[in-house]
Scaffold this motif. Structure first.
Motif: not given
Ligand code: ZN
Length: 194
Positions: A104, A107, A132, A134
């Protein structure tokens, strides 16, 4: 003939911005012929070229004795040549069995579910934006960083029969390519056949 005996894979050169295309394709090929990266075309439509006399200076090969075939041969062994892909209206995605999950851009975490994402992108290439898992950052998959194990582009130069990481394009070659895209830089990646 099994898949492992012949076709090894390719080195792919493409503008870093996957939406970028050379402003003048024939001038790009003239430049590449002038520096000896490619020789004459193998097909009349200008999509396939033999590699030129300075190919081995413009691309560095790792390892001590690369067994590089640059011309068609009677043994029918695979030989390195250039295939032109595009220009396409939208970025095309190339991957192989060497492809590893992208990260990503926000992050920096790996995206393990990338295959599902790519499938959804293929179904709606014009509008799909990935989220994403996360951090919920939204990103166009065309801009994923694959660390040279896959990539996207509207215009790609494929140097056929190269193993992943076996050959590295020189600064000289990347600079010449850059002159054809209004000084926007190019990058490269590798795709090994499944
Ligand atoms: Zn991310």
């Amino acid at each position: 003939m099994t898949a492992t005996t012949l076709h090894t894979g390719r080195l792919v050169l493409t503008p870093e911005d996957p939406y970028q295309i050379p402003k003048n394709q024939s001038s790009l090929f003239q430049h590449l012929q002038k520096i000896g990266f490619i020789a004459e075309g193998l097909e009349t439509e200008g999509k396939k070229f033999l590699l030129g006399e300075r190919f081995l200076q413009l691309v560095s090969f790792m390892g001590c004795s690369p067994n590089i075939q640059l011309e068609p041969n009677s043994a029918g062994k695979p030989f390195c040549h250039l295939i032109v892909s595009g220009p396409d209206p939208l970025p095309q995605f190339l991957k192989g069995r060497n492809t590893t999950p992208p990260r990503c851009e926000q992050c920096k975490k790996r995206l393990p579910d990338w295959q599902t994402t790519i499938q959804a992108w293929k179904e709606d290439p014009r509008h799909f934006i990935a989220t994403c898992s996360h951090c919920n950052h939204r990103q166009n998959p065309a801009s994923y960083n694959w660390r040279q194990s896959a990539g996207s582009g509207r215009f790609m130069l494929l140097v056929e029969n190269i193993f992943p990481q076996e050959a590295i394009p020189s600064t000289e070659l990347l600079k010449v390519l850059q002159t054809t895209t209004r000084n926007k830089s190019w990058h490269y990646f590798y795709v090994q056949d499944d």
